[in-house]
Scaffold this motif. Structure first.
Motif, PDB file in Angstrom:
ATOM      1  N   ALA A 161       0.856  -1.191   0.000  1.00  0.00           N
ATOM      2  CA  ALA A 161       0.000   0.000   0.000  1.00  0.00           C
ATOM      3  C   ALA A 161       0.887   1.234   0.000  1.00  0.00           C
ATOM      4  O   ALA A 161       1.921   1.281   0.675  1.00  0.00           O
ATOM      5  N   SER A 162       0.496   2.253  -0.754  1.00  0.00           N
ATOM      6  CA  SER A 162       1.264   3.502  -0.809  1.00  0.00           C
ATOM      7  C   SER A 162       0.309   4.694  -0.771  1.00  0.00           C
ATOM      8  O   SER A 162      -0.786   4.650  -1.339  1.00  0.00           O
ATOM      9  N   TRP A 163       0.748   5.759  -0.092  1.00  0.00           N
ATOM     10  CA  TRP A 163      -0.059   6.971   0.055  1.00  0.00           C
ATOM     11  C   TRP A 163       0.863   8.111   0.455  1.00  0.00           C
ATOM     12  O   TRP A 163       2.077   7.931   0.603  1.00  0.00           O
ATOM     13  N   THR A 164       0.316   9.289   0.672  1.00  0.00           N
ATOM     14  CA  THR A 164       1.095  10.442   1.127  1.00  0.00           C
ATOM     15  C   THR A 164       0.686  10.763   2.557  1.00  0.00           C
ATOM     16  O   THR A 164      -0.491  11.014   2.834  1.00  0.00           O
ATOM     17  N   GLY A 165       1.651  10.744   3.469  1.00  0.00           N
ATOM     18  CA  GLY A 165       1.321  10.987   4.868  1.00  0.00           C
ATOM     19  C   GLY A 165       2.550  11.394   5.658  1.00  0.00           C
ATOM     20  O   GLY A 165       3.597  11.752   5.110  1.00  0.00           O
ATOM     21  N   GLY A 212       3.559  16.229   4.036  1.00  0.00           N
ATOM     22  CA  GLY A 212       3.439  14.804   3.765  1.00  0.00           C
ATOM     23  C   GLY A 212       4.425  14.339   2.706  1.00  0.00           C
ATOM     24  O   GLY A 212       4.764  15.066   1.770  1.00  0.00           O
ATOM     25  N   THR A 213       4.864  13.097   2.869  1.00  0.00           N
ATOM     26  CA  THR A 213       5.765  12.467   1.903  1.00  0.00           C
ATOM     27  C   THR A 213       5.249  11.072   1.588  1.00  0.00           C
ATOM     28  O   THR A 213       4.309  10.584   2.221  1.00  0.00           O
ATOM     29  N   ALA A 214       5.880  10.429   0.619  1.00  0.00           N
ATOM     30  CA  ALA A 214       5.447   9.094   0.215  1.00  0.00           C
ATOM     31  C   ALA A 214       5.609   8.104   1.367  1.00  0.00           C
ATOM     32  O   ALA A 214       6.670   8.021   1.983  1.00  0.00           O
ATOM     33  N   GLN A 215       4.551   7.355   1.649  1.00  0.00           N
ATOM     34  CA  GLN A 215       4.540   6.339   2.699  1.00  0.00           C
ATOM     35  C   GLN A 215       4.188   4.992   2.064  1.00  0.00           C
ATOM     36  O   GLN A 215       3.366   4.926   1.137  1.00  0.00           O
ATOM     37  N   THR A 216       4.786   3.919   2.566  1.00  0.00           N
ATOM     38  CA  THR A 216       4.487   2.588   2.049  1.00  0.00           C
ATOM     39  C   THR A 216       4.392   1.594   3.189  1.00  0.00           C
ATOM     40  O   THR A 216       5.056   1.736   4.221  1.00  0.00           O
ATOM     41  N   ALA A 245      -4.793  10.065  -1.911  1.00  0.00           N
ATOM     42  CA  ALA A 245      -5.129   8.839  -2.636  1.00  0.00           C
ATOM     43  C   ALA A 245      -4.314   7.691  -2.048  1.00  0.00           C
ATOM     44  O   ALA A 245      -3.296   7.910  -1.381  1.00  0.00           O
ATOM     45  N   MET A 246      -4.791   6.477  -2.275  1.00  0.00           N
ATOM     46  CA  MET A 246      -4.034   5.301  -1.827  1.00  0.00           C
ATOM     47  C   MET A 246      -4.054   4.254  -2.922  1.00  0.00           C
ATOM     48  O   MET A 246      -5.105   3.987  -3.524  1.00  0.00           O
ATOM     49  N   ASN A 247      -2.887   3.658  -3.156  1.00  0.00           N
ATOM     50  CA  ASN A 247      -2.758   2.562  -4.110  1.00  0.00           C
ATOM     51  C   ASN A 247      -2.422   1.281  -3.351  1.00  0.00           C
ATOM     52  O   ASN A 247      -1.594   1.298  -2.426  1.00  0.00           O
ATOM     53  N   ILE A 248      -3.053   0.190  -3.766  1.00  0.00           N
ATOM     54  CA  ILE A 248      -2.784  -1.116  -3.165  1.00  0.00           C
ATOM     55  C   ILE A 248      -2.464  -2.080  -4.296  1.00  0.00           C
ATOM     56  O   ILE A 248      -3.290  -2.314  -5.175  1.00  0.00           O
ATOM     57  N   ASP A 249      -1.261  -2.620  -4.261  1.00  0.00           N
ATOM     58  CA  ASP A 249      -0.825  -3.568  -5.281  1.00  0.00           C
ATOM     59  C   ASP A 249      -0.692  -4.952  -4.661  1.00  0.00           C
ATOM     60  O   ASP A 249      -0.015  -5.132  -3.637  1.00  0.00           O
ATOM     61  N   ILE A 250      -1.346  -5.919  -5.283  1.00  0.00           N
ATOM     62  CA  ILE A 250      -1.275  -7.313  -4.847  1.00  0.00           C
ATOM     63  C   ILE A 250      -0.554  -8.101  -5.928  1.00  0.00           C
ATOM     64  O   ILE A 250      -0.933  -8.054  -7.101  1.00  0.00           O
ATOM     65  N   THR A 251       0.482  -8.813  -5.508  1.00  0.00           N
ATOM     66  CA  THR A 251       1.290  -9.558  -6.480  1.00  0.00           C
ATOM     67  C   THR A 251       1.532 -10.977  -5.993  1.00  0.00           C
ATOM     68  O   THR A 251       2.055 -11.183  -4.891  1.00  0.00           O
ATOM     69  N   ALA A 252       1.132 -11.941  -6.821  1.00  0.00           N
ATOM     70  CA  ALA A 252       1.442 -13.355  -6.561  1.00  0.00           C
ATOM     71  C   ALA A 252       2.530 -13.759  -7.550  1.00  0.00           C
ATOM     72  O   ALA A 252       2.262 -13.971  -8.740  1.00  0.00           O
TER      73      ALA A 252
END
Length: 251
Positions: free
Chosen positions: A183-187, A196-200, A220-227
């Motif tokens: 998950a990544s966002w600005t906080g 705020g800066t990039a948070q993961t 905004a928030m991005n969530i990347d799921i990787t198998a």
């Protein structure tokens, strides 16, 4: 009679007494002419008023009065008044995450997870994953208005699990597909007061839970799921399922 009047007029002439001026106008003036001369009486006291009125009564003098009145202050006047107003209110703690308009928006279906099914595949590659399975989730509205913790929790560290796989050679097959969540966002860090800066926050394929404390943030928030591709074993046929929960919790 004239003698009495003359004596009175002399007394009037001698009684020209003035009293101190008051804040509000209160004027009483007498003037007249007698055989002994002219006289004036200005703002007299009790006896002076008597003499002035006596001259008016005997028609040897005249009178002028002026009175003004208004209610006084209800309290002592002050030149400067200072009043302190204590203002207060309360904002409730809140965390928000826009996850679509119905439950279907959060059902992530990879569809058919491809495996090598060709009869010309080398036996060491048969039934292995063709490529990684990935999902990308984005919301434009996420955050908390107080110190908070962002948490990602899988229901199993094994990832997607085929719970009805039946029997299989564990040296050659597996019934789970590990996956990672990022998950990544600005906080900002908890307690920080800065831009705020990039948070993961990442939960690796071998992990089940990850947490990160934050200060108040919104972005905004991005969530990347990787198998990732499984290259050493084949996958047992069946349905693979798993759950991942994202939690934003105000502290």
């Amino acid at each position: 009679m004239k003698k009495i009047l003359c004596g009175t007029a002399a007394a009037i002439a001698m009684a020209a007494v003035a009293s101190p001026a008051a804040a509000q106008t209160s004027e009483r003036h007498y003037a007249g002419t007698t055989g002994l001369g002219d006289y004036t009486i200005t703002n007299p006291g009790g006896f002076g008023t008597f003499l002035g009125e006596l001259g008016v009564a005997f028609q040897v003098g005249t009178r002028y009065t002026a009175e003004a009145s208004a209610p006084g202050n209800t309290e002592d006047a002050t030149r400067t008044v200072s009043v302190r107003f204590r203002l207060s209110g309360r904002v409730q703690k809140d965390c928000s995450f826009y996850a679509g308009n119905d439950a279907g928006a959060t059902d992530i279906d990879f569809g058919i997870i491809g495996v090598r099914t060709g009869n010309n595949e080398n036996v060491n590659n048969a039934f292995e994953m063709v490529g990684p399975a990935t999902a990308e989730i984005e919301t434009l509205t996420a955050g908390c208005n107080f110190n908070n913790v962002v948490e990602i929790r899988k229901d199993s560290a094994r990832g997607l699990v085929n719970r009805r796989a039946g029997g299989f050679d564990t040296n050659e097959f597996q019934n789970n597909i590990p996956y990672s969540v990022n998950a990544s966002w600005t906080g900002v860090a908890r307690g920080a007061r800065t831009a705020g800066t990039a948070q993961t926050l990442e939960v690796a394929t071998t992990e089940r839970v990850g947490r990160l404390q934050q200060g108040a943030w919104r972005s905004a928030m991005n969530i990347d799921i990787t198998a990732p591709v499984i290259t050493d074993k084949g996958l047992v046929a069946g349905n693979y399922r798993g759950q991942t929960r994202l939690t934003l919790r105000a502290l």
